[in-house]
Design an enzyme around this catalytic site. Structure first.
Site, PDB file in Angstrom:
ATOM      1  N   ASN A 296       0.869  -1.183   0.000  1.00 31.26           N
ATOM      2  CA  ASN A 296       0.000   0.000   0.000  1.00 31.26           C
ATOM      3  C   ASN A 296       0.904   1.231   0.000  1.00 31.26           C
ATOM      4  O   ASN A 296       1.410   1.631   1.038  1.00 31.26           O
ATOM      5  CB  ASN A 296      -0.897  -0.034   1.245  1.00 31.26           C
ATOM      6  CG  ASN A 296      -1.763   1.200   1.363  1.00 31.26           C
ATOM      7  OD1 ASN A 296      -1.896   1.971   0.409  1.00 31.26           O
ATOM      8  ND2 ASN A 296      -2.358   1.403   2.535  1.00 31.26           N
ATOM      9  N   TRP A 297       1.067   1.810  -1.180  1.00 33.00           N
ATOM     10  CA  TRP A 297       1.984   2.952  -1.297  1.00 33.00           C
ATOM     11  C   TRP A 297       1.402   4.237  -0.731  1.00 33.00           C
ATOM     12  O   TRP A 297       2.114   5.219  -0.586  1.00 33.00           O
ATOM     13  CB  TRP A 297       2.363   3.150  -2.780  1.00 33.00           C
ATOM     14  CG  TRP A 297       3.405   2.200  -3.286  1.00 33.00           C
ATOM     15  CD1 TRP A 297       4.022   1.195  -2.596  1.00 33.00           C
ATOM     16  CD2 TRP A 297       3.971   2.174  -4.620  1.00 33.00           C
ATOM     17  NE1 TRP A 297       4.932   0.544  -3.401  1.00 33.00           N
ATOM     18  CE2 TRP A 297       4.922   1.127  -4.650  1.00 33.00           C
ATOM     19  CE3 TRP A 297       3.759   2.924  -5.771  1.00 33.00           C
ATOM     20  CZ2 TRP A 297       5.659   0.819  -5.795  1.00 33.00           C
ATOM     21  CZ3 TRP A 297       4.492   2.623  -6.909  1.00 33.00           C
ATOM     22  CH2 TRP A 297       5.436   1.589  -6.928  1.00 33.00           C
TER      23      TRP A 297
ATOM     24  N   HIS B  26      -9.758   1.649   4.466  1.00 31.45           N
ATOM     25  CA  HIS B  26      -8.506   1.844   5.201  1.00 31.45           C
ATOM     26  C   HIS B  26      -8.731   2.889   6.293  1.00 31.45           C
ATOM     27  O   HIS B  26      -9.493   3.836   6.104  1.00 31.45           O
ATOM     28  CB  HIS B  26      -7.403   2.306   4.235  1.00 31.45           C
ATOM     29  CG  HIS B  26      -6.055   2.294   4.883  1.00 31.45           C
ATOM     30  ND1 HIS B  26      -5.631   3.297   5.722  1.00 31.45           N
ATOM     31  CD2 HIS B  26      -5.046   1.394   4.843  1.00 31.45           C
ATOM     32  CE1 HIS B  26      -4.421   3.009   6.166  1.00 31.45           C
ATOM     33  NE2 HIS B  26      -4.041   1.854   5.652  1.00 31.45           N
TER      34      HIS B  26
ATOM     35  N   GLU C 184      -7.086   5.312   7.225  1.00 34.02           N
ATOM     36  CA  GLU C 184      -6.805   6.700   6.815  1.00 34.02           C
ATOM     37  C   GLU C 184      -7.977   7.270   6.007  1.00 34.02           C
ATOM     38  O   GLU C 184      -8.238   8.471   6.063  1.00 34.02           O
ATOM     39  CB  GLU C 184      -5.482   6.745   6.031  1.00 34.02           C
ATOM     40  CG  GLU C 184      -4.297   6.553   6.978  1.00 34.02           C
ATOM     41  CD  GLU C 184      -3.084   5.871   6.387  1.00 34.02           C
ATOM     42  OE1 GLU C 184      -2.973   5.768   5.155  1.00 34.02           O
ATOM     43  OE2 GLU C 184      -2.231   5.423   7.184  1.00 34.02           O
TER      44      GLU C 184
ATOM     45  N   GLU D  73      -5.950  -4.170  10.703  1.00 35.08           N
ATOM     46  CA  GLU D  73      -4.880  -3.206  10.964  1.00 35.08           C
ATOM     47  C   GLU D  73      -5.230  -2.392  12.208  1.00 35.08           C
ATOM     48  O   GLU D  73      -6.055  -1.470  12.127  1.00 35.08           O
ATOM     49  CB  GLU D  73      -4.717  -2.250   9.782  1.00 35.08           C
ATOM     50  CG  GLU D  73      -4.381  -2.929   8.477  1.00 35.08           C
ATOM     51  CD  GLU D  73      -3.756  -1.948   7.476  1.00 35.08           C
ATOM     52  OE1 GLU D  73      -2.614  -2.172   7.075  1.00 35.08           O
ATOM     53  OE2 GLU D  73      -4.412  -0.949   7.134  1.00 35.08           O
TER      54      GLU D  73
ATOM     55  N   SER E  72       2.968  -1.644  10.504  1.00 40.92           N
ATOM     56  CA  SER E  72       4.402  -1.722  10.798  1.00 40.92           C
ATOM     57  C   SER E  72       5.000  -3.111  10.569  1.00 40.92           C
ATOM     58  O   SER E  72       5.906  -3.528  11.300  1.00 40.92           O
ATOM     59  CB  SER E  72       4.703  -1.233  12.226  1.00 40.92           C
ATOM     60  OG  SER E  72       4.257   0.101  12.384  1.00 40.92           O
TER      61      SER E  72
ATOM     62  N   GLY F  14       2.618  -0.932   4.381  1.00 34.28           N
ATOM     63  CA  GLY F  14       2.735   0.459   3.967  1.00 34.28           C
ATOM     64  C   GLY F  14       4.196   0.855   3.822  1.00 34.28           C
ATOM     65  O   GLY F  14       4.830   0.619   2.794  1.00 34.28           O
ATOM     66  N   GLY F  15       4.746   1.441   4.875  1.00 37.38           N
ATOM     67  CA  GLY F  15       6.098   2.007   4.829  1.00 37.38           C
ATOM     68  C   GLY F  15       7.145   1.069   4.243  1.00 37.38           C
ATOM     69  O   GLY F  15       7.951   1.472   3.387  1.00 37.38           O
TER      70      GLY F  15
HETATM   71  P1  PGA Z   1       2.493   0.619   7.682  1.00 38.88           P
HETATM   72  O1  PGA Z   1       1.064   0.842   6.971  1.00 38.88           O
HETATM   73  O2  PGA Z   1       3.048  -0.684   7.188  1.00 38.88           O
HETATM   74  O3  PGA Z   1       3.309   1.797   7.253  1.00 38.88           O
HETATM   75  O4  PGA Z   1       2.236   0.600   9.159  1.00 38.88           O
HETATM   76  C1  PGA Z   1       0.187  -0.228   6.790  1.00 38.88           C
HETATM   77  C2  PGA Z   1      -1.094   0.259   6.184  1.00 38.88           C
HETATM   78  O5  PGA Z   1      -1.573   1.332   6.546  1.00 38.88           O
HETATM   79  O6  PGA Z   1      -1.680  -0.409   5.296  1.00 38.88           O
END
Ligand code: PGA
Length: 247
Positions: free
Chosen positions: A6-7, A90, A92, A160, A202, A223-224
């Site tokens: 997930n960019w 998600h 966010e 998540e 994470s 993500g990261g």
């Molecule tokens: P993260 O993000 O790996 O940077 O914690 C995961 C995500 O939000 O899908």
């Protein structure tokens, strides 16, 4: 094992091509990889990954098929641009755009109608966990966000914990196991027992084997660490080890 990158709103286009090329150079036995790039990159990343062992998907879609919705993207447009899947709900999106469960479910219906599969995200905040409400919150999100009658083969879930996303904090193995078991039980009650449940928050090469060691974890939403080719590769290698150990 399903491992998704997930960019979010990263990286600059100048770096995206090299990252996708690095992804395209690898494949991992027993691992299905999906890239969720920013929407303007979807076609280009699809071209980069053409013939590679990785799908592309959208990070969100609108719940209507077309119309006067400035700035929004229809599920059918994602499909036309090469997406196989769309990420929905998600945290966010839920936080930044006020998306509630009913809207997530409506988006899922729109996506399914166009032929896209859906990956629906759920997860509790730290306050909710500390109040002992994590499982109730996640179960309510599932009740509200997963459309009734969805076919198991079209659905993936990602658990998540909101407090673990982008923070370097990871839920304990016990907490992941308890939540994934609760989600599995919810799925089994709806004839959806085969739906994969990804963990996200994470995930890194250093913790992936431990997380994948939890029985009901069917992959990761990353993500990261997906923005660094070698970190994503390390997580996929852990996925392949897990797939081999389980088979
Ligand atoms: P993260 O993000 O790996 O940077 O914690 C995961 C995500 O939000 O899908």
């Amino acid at each position: 094992m399903i491992i998704a990158a997930n960019w979010k709103m990263n990286p600059p286009l100048a770096d995206a091509g090299a990252l996708a090329a690095a992804y395209a150079a690898e494949s991992f036995d027993g691992v299905t990889r999906i890239l969720f790039p920013p929407a303007p990159y979807l076609v280009q990343m699809g071209v980069r990954l053409d013939g590679a062992d990785m799908q592309v998907g959208g990070q969100d879609c609108h719940h209507n098929a077309s119309g006067a919705h400035t700035g929004d993207i229809a599920a059918g447009m994602l499909a036309e641009c090469g997406a196989s899947t769309v990420l929905l709900g998600h945290s966010e999106r839920r936080t930044d755009h006020g998306e509630d469960d009913a809207l997530v479910a409506a988006k899922a219906v729109a996506a399914l109608t166009t032929g896209l599969d859906v990956m629906i995200c759920v997860g509790e905040t730290l306050d909710q966990r500390e109040a002992g409400a994590a499982e109730a919150v996640v179960t309510a999100q599932l009740d509200g966000s997963v459309p009734a009658g969805i076919e198991a083969s079209r659905l993936m879930l990602a658990y998540e914990p909101v407090w673990a996303i982008g923070t370097g904090k990871v839920a304990s193995v016990e907490d992941i196991a308890a939540m994934h078991a609760a989600i599995q039980q919810w799925l089994a009650g709806r004839d959806l027992a085969s739906v994969p449940i990804l963990y996200g928050g994470s995930v890194k090469p250093a913790n992936a084997d431990t997380i994948f060691g939890v029985p009901d974890v069917g992959g990761a939403l990353v993500g990261g660490a997906s923005l660094k080719a070698e970190d994503f590769s390390g997580i996929c290698s852990a996925g392949a080890r897990t797939a081999a150990a389980r088979s």
